[in-house]
Design a protein around this motif. Structure first.
Motif, PDB file in Angstrom:
ATOM      1  N   LEU A 107       0.833  -1.209   0.000  1.00 20.55           N
ATOM      2  CA  LEU A 107       0.000   0.000   0.000  1.00 20.55           C
ATOM      3  C   LEU A 107       0.867   1.258   0.000  1.00 20.55           C
ATOM      4  O   LEU A 107       0.539   2.247  -0.660  1.00 20.55           O
ATOM      5  CB  LEU A 107      -0.938  -0.011   1.206  1.00 20.55           C
ATOM      6  CG  LEU A 107      -1.981  -1.139   1.220  1.00 20.55           C
ATOM      7  CD1 LEU A 107      -2.765  -1.107   2.520  1.00 20.55           C
ATOM      8  CD2 LEU A 107      -2.921  -1.010   0.025  1.00 20.55           C
ATOM      9  N   ILE A 110       2.065   1.802  -3.528  1.00 20.93           N
ATOM     10  CA  ILE A 110       1.007   2.362  -4.368  1.00 20.93           C
ATOM     11  C   ILE A 110       0.862   3.860  -4.111  1.00 20.93           C
ATOM     12  O   ILE A 110       0.737   4.659  -5.044  1.00 20.93           O
ATOM     13  CB  ILE A 110      -0.327   1.627  -4.095  1.00 20.93           C
ATOM     14  CG1 ILE A 110      -0.262   0.182  -4.575  1.00 20.93           C
ATOM     15  CG2 ILE A 110      -1.494   2.360  -4.772  1.00 20.93           C
ATOM     16  CD1 ILE A 110      -0.133   0.027  -6.067  1.00 20.93           C
ATOM     17  N   GLN A 111       0.891   4.247  -2.832  1.00 19.19           N
ATOM     18  CA  GLN A 111       0.810   5.671  -2.487  1.00 19.19           C
ATOM     19  C   GLN A 111       1.969   6.441  -3.127  1.00 19.19           C
ATOM     20  O   GLN A 111       1.787   7.541  -3.639  1.00 19.19           O
ATOM     21  CB  GLN A 111       0.847   5.853  -0.968  1.00 19.19           C
ATOM     22  CG  GLN A 111      -0.464   5.569  -0.273  1.00 19.19           C
ATOM     23  CD  GLN A 111      -0.370   5.873   1.213  1.00 19.19           C
ATOM     24  OE1 GLN A 111       0.361   5.216   1.937  1.00 19.19           O
ATOM     25  NE2 GLN A 111      -1.094   6.880   1.652  1.00 19.19           N
ATOM     26  N   LYS A 114       1.340   6.911  -6.820  1.00 26.69           N
ATOM     27  CA  LYS A 114       0.283   7.902  -7.040  1.00 26.69           C
ATOM     28  C   LYS A 114       0.834   9.315  -6.870  1.00 26.69           C
ATOM     29  O   LYS A 114       0.547  10.212  -7.682  1.00 26.69           O
ATOM     30  CB  LYS A 114      -0.875   7.673  -6.076  1.00 26.69           C
ATOM     31  CG  LYS A 114      -1.639   6.376  -6.303  1.00 26.69           C
ATOM     32  CD  LYS A 114      -2.487   6.412  -7.564  1.00 26.69           C
ATOM     33  CE  LYS A 114      -3.703   7.289  -7.390  1.00 26.69           C
ATOM     34  NZ  LYS A 114      -4.597   7.200  -8.574  1.00 26.69           N
ATOM     35  N   LYS A 115       1.645   9.537  -5.825  1.00 23.50           N
ATOM     36  CA  LYS A 115       2.234  10.858  -5.597  1.00 23.50           C
ATOM     37  C   LYS A 115       3.200  11.225  -6.718  1.00 23.50           C
ATOM     38  O   LYS A 115       3.378  12.405  -7.029  1.00 23.50           O
ATOM     39  CB  LYS A 115       2.952  10.884  -4.251  1.00 23.50           C
ATOM     40  CG  LYS A 115       2.004  10.897  -3.056  1.00 23.50           C
ATOM     41  CD  LYS A 115       2.768  10.900  -1.741  1.00 23.50           C
ATOM     42  CE  LYS A 115       1.821  10.898  -0.553  1.00 23.50           C
ATOM     43  NZ  LYS A 115       2.539  10.826   0.734  1.00 23.50           N
ATOM     44  N   LEU A 134      -9.127  -1.217  -2.126  1.00 28.46           N
ATOM     45  CA  LEU A 134      -8.111  -0.692  -3.045  1.00 28.46           C
ATOM     46  C   LEU A 134      -8.718   0.170  -4.154  1.00 28.46           C
ATOM     47  O   LEU A 134      -8.004   0.945  -4.804  1.00 28.46           O
ATOM     48  CB  LEU A 134      -7.329  -1.841  -3.686  1.00 28.46           C
ATOM     49  CG  LEU A 134      -6.443  -2.672  -2.762  1.00 28.46           C
ATOM     50  CD1 LEU A 134      -5.896  -3.878  -3.512  1.00 28.46           C
ATOM     51  CD2 LEU A 134      -5.296  -1.832  -2.216  1.00 28.46           C
ATOM     52  N   TRP A 137      -7.947   3.867  -4.865  1.00 26.93           N
ATOM     53  CA  TRP A 137      -6.586   4.162  -5.324  1.00 26.93           C
ATOM     54  C   TRP A 137      -6.425   3.929  -6.829  1.00 26.93           C
ATOM     55  O   TRP A 137      -5.413   4.304  -7.407  1.00 26.93           O
ATOM     56  CB  TRP A 137      -5.576   3.277  -4.582  1.00 26.93           C
ATOM     57  CG  TRP A 137      -5.487   3.553  -3.128  1.00 26.93           C
ATOM     58  CD1 TRP A 137      -6.124   2.887  -2.123  1.00 26.93           C
ATOM     59  CD2 TRP A 137      -4.726   4.574  -2.495  1.00 26.93           C
ATOM     60  NE1 TRP A 137      -5.812   3.427  -0.910  1.00 26.93           N
ATOM     61  CE2 TRP A 137      -4.948   4.465  -1.106  1.00 26.93           C
ATOM     62  CE3 TRP A 137      -3.872   5.575  -2.971  1.00 26.93           C
ATOM     63  CZ2 TRP A 137      -4.354   5.323  -0.189  1.00 26.93           C
ATOM     64  CZ3 TRP A 137      -3.277   6.424  -2.053  1.00 26.93           C
ATOM     65  CH2 TRP A 137      -3.515   6.303  -0.683  1.00 26.93           C
ATOM     66  N   TYR A 165     -15.498   7.821  -4.296  1.00 25.65           N
ATOM     67  CA  TYR A 165     -14.203   8.201  -4.868  1.00 25.65           C
ATOM     68  C   TYR A 165     -13.955   9.680  -4.645  1.00 25.65           C
ATOM     69  O   TYR A 165     -14.867  10.501  -4.831  1.00 25.65           O
ATOM     70  CB  TYR A 165     -14.159   7.869  -6.363  1.00 25.65           C
ATOM     71  CG  TYR A 165     -14.371   6.400  -6.650  1.00 25.65           C
ATOM     72  CD1 TYR A 165     -13.319   5.508  -6.528  1.00 25.65           C
ATOM     73  CD2 TYR A 165     -15.627   5.908  -7.022  1.00 25.65           C
ATOM     74  CE1 TYR A 165     -13.514   4.145  -6.770  1.00 25.65           C
ATOM     75  CE2 TYR A 165     -15.815   4.558  -7.262  1.00 25.65           C
ATOM     76  CZ  TYR A 165     -14.760   3.678  -7.138  1.00 25.65           C
ATOM     77  OH  TYR A 165     -14.941   2.350  -7.372  1.00 25.65           O
TER      78      TYR A 165
END
Length: 416
Positions: A107, A110-111, A114-115, A134, A137, A165
């Motif tokens: 996780l 994934i963060q 995304k950033k 999930l 995301w 969302y």
């Protein structure tokens, strides 16, 4: 033999692509898959890394993707977010096949992605309890419609649509669509895009490629990890024209030129930076296809060194270090069309080099264009032409022969 086996037998780099289309039949993206010359890799991350390296270092990107995004599959346990960051977030969509309840580490990765600006896809979504959290995301949700009943497909679509969302709802992609009726049912059920054999079987796309020298890659990685000087790192690239061309292609494909026109290998290295260079070379080391065999590489290396030596000895040409580096690069690239079996104009458009380099290579104009005329007259054994161009360059004919022997000796001493 099949068409695919014919291509594999030709010793080419292979990547398969499968189109992802909208309801109107417009291609929105491609999923890229590894196709190996010898045997499929058993390491899923390595297979994905091979795709990334080939797409952004070997292929002409726009010919392969035509401006579309590239979906590349990883599992939740086998990927490196730092390596993914080497590639442009606006072109690469990491697609995760999640095989178990995700760990806190996953996780966090994934963060991180995304950033960094990546759009993320989940593949083979089946509505498991640990998959649903999930969804916020994700930018894309892929559902294998060939593995479930029509009623289950509609329930999964409703499940995805029902979540909250923060921004846009993820796009739904139906995968393994194999019949016209199945395609119509998917779009009627609410899918945004679809892919599968009904639309397009994976196309094997081939590209001639000269493999990297593993020993040279290893030495470069040692220099980078040991904080070696830029001069020695540059020398490692000077030994390997194919590696240098791949570096220039990667800088251009990954959008890392930052608006600059590259006029030397040194400048390309400085633009990229040490840490990204180390990661990129590590990928190449694990995914390259074996030792180089092409005699053209030796000729390109010899041309590059001779062009540099001639400028050094010239009484007429600019003597700055930038000019010397530029002549070396021009000499190296002068055979790039033969090395990669592609039109020179196409390759130069892709690399987006300094205009003086392009002009020298295409029109034999400018100082480096004159140097190329001299190099070619030497190779042809055309003594009158060699005298003419040596006079233009400002190097005595007797010195030309000595420098040519020095260049050949330098090339012969390179690691093989």
């Amino acid at each position: 033999m099949t068409e695919e086996s014919d291509i594999i037998a030709a010793n080419l780099d292979l990547v398969a692509r499968q189109a992802i289309l909208d309801a109107k039949g417009n291609v929105q993206a491609y999923e890229l898959l590894a196709r190996e010359e010898y045997s499929p890799t058993e390491d899923p991350f390595l297979a994905s890394a091979q795709v990334l390296v080939k797409v952004f270092s070997i292929y002409q990107l726009e010919q392969l993707l035509d401006g579309k995004k590239a979906f590349i599959n990883f599992t939740n346990s086998l990927f490196d977010e730092k390596t993914l960051e080497l590639f442009p977030c606006d072109r690469v969509v990491p697609e995760f096949t999640i095989t178990e309840s995700p760990s806190r580490e996953f996780l966090g990765k994934i963060q991180y992605l995304k950033k960094a600006g990546f759009r993320i896809a989940i593949d083979r979504f089946s509505g498991k309890a640990w998959e649903v959290p999930l969804l916020p995301w994700m930018n894309y949700v892929k559902i294998d419609v060939n593995a479930i009943a029509a009623a289950d497909m509609q329930n999964l679509v409703k499940l995805v649509r029902a979540q909250k969302y923060a921004t846009r709802m993820p796009l739904l992609i139906a995968t393994r669509v194999e019949t016209r009726e199945q395609a119509a049912n998917c779009f009627a059920a609410g899918f945004d895009w679809s892919q599968g054999y009904f639309f397009m079987r994976p196309q094997v796309v081939s590209n001639r490629h000269v493999g990297n020298d593993q020993r040279n890659l290893f030495q470069l990685l040692n220099l980078l990890s040991g904080d070696g000087p830029i001069d020695e790192i540059e020398e490692g690239f000077r030994r390997d024209p194919a590696l240098s061309v791949q570096l220039l292609r990667y800088l251009n494909s990954a959008g890392m030129r930052r608006g600059r026109e590259i006029d030397s290998i040194r400048q390309a290295l400085l633009v990229l930076g040490r840490v990204p260079l180390q990661r990129w070379l590590t990928l190449l080391m694990f995914t390259s296809q074996g030792p180089r065999k092409h005699s053209l590489l030796a000729m390109a290396s010899s041309r590059a060194r001779l062009a540099e030596l001639l400028r050094q000895e010239s009484t007429h040409l600019e003597q700055s270090s930038e000019a010397l580096h530029r002549s070396f690069l021009v000499g190296m690239l002068s055979l790039v069309d033969a090395l990669f079996d592609q039109p020179l104009m196409d390759i130069l458009k892709e690399l987006k080099l300094h205009p003086s380099i392009t002009t020298a290579l295409l029109e034999r104009d400018g100082e480096d264009g004159v140097l190329l005329q001299l190099l070619e007259s030497i190779e042809r054994g055309d003594y009158p032409a060699m005298q003419q161009w040596a006079t233009r360059v400002g190097v005595p004919v007797e010195s030309v022969n000595r420098l040519a022997l020095e260049a050949m000796a330098w090339t012969a001493a390179l690691p093989r």
